[in-house]
Scaffold this motif. Structure first.
Motif, PDB file in Angstrom:
ATOM      1  N   GLY A 154       0.813  -1.216   0.000  1.00 56.52           N
ATOM      2  CA  GLY A 154       0.000   0.000   0.000  1.00 56.52           C
ATOM      3  C   GLY A 154       0.841   1.258   0.000  1.00 56.52           C
ATOM      4  O   GLY A 154       0.509   2.246  -0.651  1.00 56.52           O
ATOM      5  N   LYS A 155       1.956   1.237   0.724  1.00 56.99           N
ATOM      6  CA  LYS A 155       2.850   2.397   0.756  1.00 56.99           C
ATOM      7  C   LYS A 155       3.484   2.637  -0.612  1.00 56.99           C
ATOM      8  O   LYS A 155       3.711   3.774  -1.001  1.00 56.99           O
ATOM      9  CB  LYS A 155       3.944   2.195   1.800  1.00 56.99           C
ATOM     10  N   ASN A 156       3.777   1.542  -1.318  1.00 53.70           N
ATOM     11  CA  ASN A 156       4.438   1.662  -2.619  1.00 53.70           C
ATOM     12  C   ASN A 156       3.465   1.777  -3.778  1.00 53.70           C
ATOM     13  O   ASN A 156       3.892   1.986  -4.910  1.00 53.70           O
ATOM     14  CB  ASN A 156       5.348   0.445  -2.850  1.00 53.70           C
ATOM     15  N   PHE A 157       2.184   1.652  -3.510  1.00 53.31           N
ATOM     16  CA  PHE A 157       1.189   1.656  -4.584  1.00 53.31           C
ATOM     17  C   PHE A 157       1.186   2.988  -5.324  1.00 53.31           C
ATOM     18  O   PHE A 157       1.099   4.045  -4.718  1.00 53.31           O
ATOM     19  CB  PHE A 157      -0.209   1.385  -4.005  1.00 53.31           C
ATOM     20  N   GLY A 158       1.293   2.927  -6.626  1.00 55.25           N
ATOM     21  CA  GLY A 158       1.246   4.126  -7.445  1.00 55.25           C
ATOM     22  C   GLY A 158       2.569   4.835  -7.616  1.00 55.25           C
ATOM     23  O   GLY A 158       2.659   5.813  -8.336  1.00 55.25           O
ATOM     24  N   LYS A 159       3.634   4.347  -6.981  1.00 51.30           N
ATOM     25  CA  LYS A 159       4.948   4.974  -7.118  1.00 51.30           C
ATOM     26  C   LYS A 159       5.628   4.462  -8.381  1.00 51.30           C
ATOM     27  O   LYS A 159       5.216   3.487  -8.997  1.00 51.30           O
ATOM     28  CB  LYS A 159       5.808   4.685  -5.894  1.00 51.30           C
ATOM     29  N   GLU A 160       6.711   5.103  -8.746  1.00 52.88           N
ATOM     30  CA  GLU A 160       7.440   4.766  -9.972  1.00 52.88           C
ATOM     31  C   GLU A 160       7.944   3.327  -9.970  1.00 52.88           C
ATOM     32  O   GLU A 160       8.061   2.709 -11.011  1.00 52.88           O
ATOM     33  CB  GLU A 160       8.610   5.724 -10.179  1.00 52.88           C
ATOM     34  N   SER A 161       8.276   2.768  -8.797  1.00 56.39           N
ATOM     35  CA  SER A 161       8.798   1.401  -8.736  1.00 56.39           C
ATOM     36  C   SER A 161       7.781   0.382  -9.233  1.00 56.39           C
ATOM     37  O   SER A 161       8.144  -0.698  -9.673  1.00 56.39           O
ATOM     38  CB  SER A 161       9.237   1.064  -7.305  1.00 56.39           C
ATOM     39  N   ASN A 162       6.511   0.724  -9.178  1.00 56.85           N
ATOM     40  CA  ASN A 162       5.466  -0.191  -9.635  1.00 56.85           C
ATOM     41  C   ASN A 162       5.147  -0.021 -11.110  1.00 56.85           C
ATOM     42  O   ASN A 162       4.355  -0.779 -11.658  1.00 56.85           O
ATOM     43  CB  ASN A 162       4.189   0.008  -8.815  1.00 56.85           C
ATOM     44  N   LYS A 163       5.741   0.957 -11.771  1.00 58.05           N
ATOM     45  CA  LYS A 163       5.438   1.204 -13.177  1.00 58.05           C
ATOM     46  C   LYS A 163       5.781  -0.009 -14.032  1.00 58.05           C
ATOM     47  O   LYS A 163       5.056  -0.353 -14.951  1.00 58.05           O
ATOM     48  CB  LYS A 163       6.176   2.441 -13.697  1.00 58.05           C
ATOM     49  N   LYS A 164       6.906  -0.683 -13.730  1.00 59.28           N
ATOM     50  CA  LYS A 164       7.316  -1.849 -14.501  1.00 59.28           C
ATOM     51  C   LYS A 164       6.288  -2.965 -14.351  1.00 59.28           C
ATOM     52  O   LYS A 164       5.894  -3.590 -15.339  1.00 59.28           O
ATOM     53  CB  LYS A 164       8.695  -2.318 -14.045  1.00 59.28           C
ATOM     54  N   ILE A 165       5.840  -3.201 -13.141  1.00 59.53           N
ATOM     55  CA  ILE A 165       4.838  -4.240 -12.891  1.00 59.53           C
ATOM     56  C   ILE A 165       3.542  -3.892 -13.602  1.00 59.53           C
ATOM     57  O   ILE A 165       2.907  -4.744 -14.225  1.00 59.53           O
ATOM     58  CB  ILE A 165       4.605  -4.408 -11.372  1.00 59.53           C
ATOM     59  N   GLN A 166       3.156  -2.629 -13.549  1.00 58.77           N
ATOM     60  CA  GLN A 166       1.930  -2.197 -14.209  1.00 58.77           C
ATOM     61  C   GLN A 166       2.022  -2.388 -15.720  1.00 58.77           C
ATOM     62  O   GLN A 166       1.074  -2.845 -16.350  1.00 58.77           O
ATOM     63  CB  GLN A 166       1.654  -0.731 -13.889  1.00 58.77           C
ATOM     64  N   GLU A 167       3.177  -2.066 -16.291  1.00 60.34           N
ATOM     65  CA  GLU A 167       3.354  -2.245 -17.728  1.00 60.34           C
ATOM     66  C   GLU A 167       3.283  -3.714 -18.119  1.00 60.34           C
ATOM     67  O   GLU A 167       2.711  -4.073 -19.141  1.00 60.34           O
ATOM     68  CB  GLU A 167       4.679  -1.629 -18.166  1.00 60.34           C
ATOM     69  N   GLU A 168       3.865  -4.598 -17.271  1.00 61.37           N
ATOM     70  CA  GLU A 168       3.815  -6.028 -17.545  1.00 61.37           C
ATOM     71  C   GLU A 168       2.374  -6.539 -17.507  1.00 61.37           C
ATOM     72  O   GLU A 168       1.974  -7.350 -18.345  1.00 61.37           O
ATOM     73  CB  GLU A 168       4.659  -6.792 -16.528  1.00 61.37           C
ATOM     74  N   ILE A 169       1.598  -6.068 -16.568  1.00 64.87           N
ATOM     75  CA  ILE A 169       0.199  -6.492 -16.461  1.00 64.87           C
ATOM     76  C   ILE A 169      -0.589  -6.017 -17.672  1.00 64.87           C
ATOM     77  O   ILE A 169      -1.403  -6.761 -18.226  1.00 64.87           O
ATOM     78  CB  ILE A 169      -0.424  -5.982 -15.142  1.00 64.87           C
ATOM     79  N   ILE A 170      -0.331  -4.801 -18.110  1.00 63.35           N
ATOM     80  CA  ILE A 170      -1.037  -4.272 -19.285  1.00 63.35           C
ATOM     81  C   ILE A 170      -0.687  -5.090 -20.521  1.00 63.35           C
ATOM     82  O   ILE A 170      -1.559  -5.442 -21.315  1.00 63.35           O
ATOM     83  CB  ILE A 170      -0.705  -2.775 -19.479  1.00 63.35           C
ATOM     84  N   VAL A 171       0.600  -5.432 -20.676  1.00 63.47           N
ATOM     85  CA  VAL A 171       1.021  -6.235 -21.827  1.00 63.47           C
ATOM     86  C   VAL A 171       0.357  -7.608 -21.783  1.00 63.47           C
ATOM     87  O   VAL A 171      -0.151  -8.099 -22.800  1.00 63.47           O
ATOM     88  CB  VAL A 171       2.562  -6.362 -21.864  1.00 63.47           C
ATOM     89  N   LYS A 172       0.341  -8.239 -20.603  1.00 55.12           N
ATOM     90  CA  LYS A 172      -0.287  -9.556 -20.469  1.00 55.12           C
ATOM     91  C   LYS A 172      -1.787  -9.473 -20.763  1.00 55.12           C
ATOM     92  O   LYS A 172      -2.352 -10.355 -21.395  1.00 55.12           O
ATOM     93  CB  LYS A 172      -0.070 -10.120 -19.068  1.00 55.12           C
ATOM     94  N   THR A 173      -2.422  -8.406 -20.304  1.00 56.70           N
ATOM     95  CA  THR A 173      -3.850  -8.238 -20.553  1.00 56.70           C
ATOM     96  C   THR A 173      -4.129  -8.048 -22.037  1.00 56.70           C
ATOM     97  O   THR A 173      -5.056  -8.635 -22.587  1.00 56.70           O
ATOM     98  CB  THR A 173      -4.387  -7.028 -19.755  1.00 56.70           C
TER      99      THR A 173
END
Length: 92
Positions: free
Chosen positions: A67-86
């Motif tokens: 929750g503390k890290n949610f939405g920060k730049e460190s999660n951008k890579k994970i978010q991009e991977e999820i979007i690609v998989k979707t």
């Protein structure tokens, strides 16, 4: 969720006092004041929802640290991977 419930109760407690401002001020201005206060608070709340982070196709936090890290730049890579998989899933 608890903070939301707390503010809802505070709003319920102060709303009769705001409604009574019409009698204190009087005239057409007094009639408009409670409507402006209630309407303005609704618009402020609606505007504040635009500040909430987007959660579509994102890994949602499961712990306090997530929750503390949610939405920060460190999660951008994970978010991009999820979007690609979707996107890959949708094209299949």
């Amino acid at each position: 969720m608890g903070l939301s419930s707390c503010w809802a109760r505070v709003g319920g407690m102060i709303s009769p006092f705001i409604a009574d401002t019409a009698g204190l001020i009087g005239g057409t201005t007094g009639t408009a004041i409670p409507l402006v206060i209630f309407g303005g608070s609704c618009l402020v709340a609606a505007g504040m929802t635009l500040l909430l982070p987007e959660t579509l196709n994102q890994h949602l936090p499961e712990s306090i640290e997530d929750g503390k890290n949610f939405g920060k730049e460190s999660n951008k890579k994970i978010q991009e991977e999820i979007i690609v998989k979707t996107e890959e899933t949708l094209t299949q």
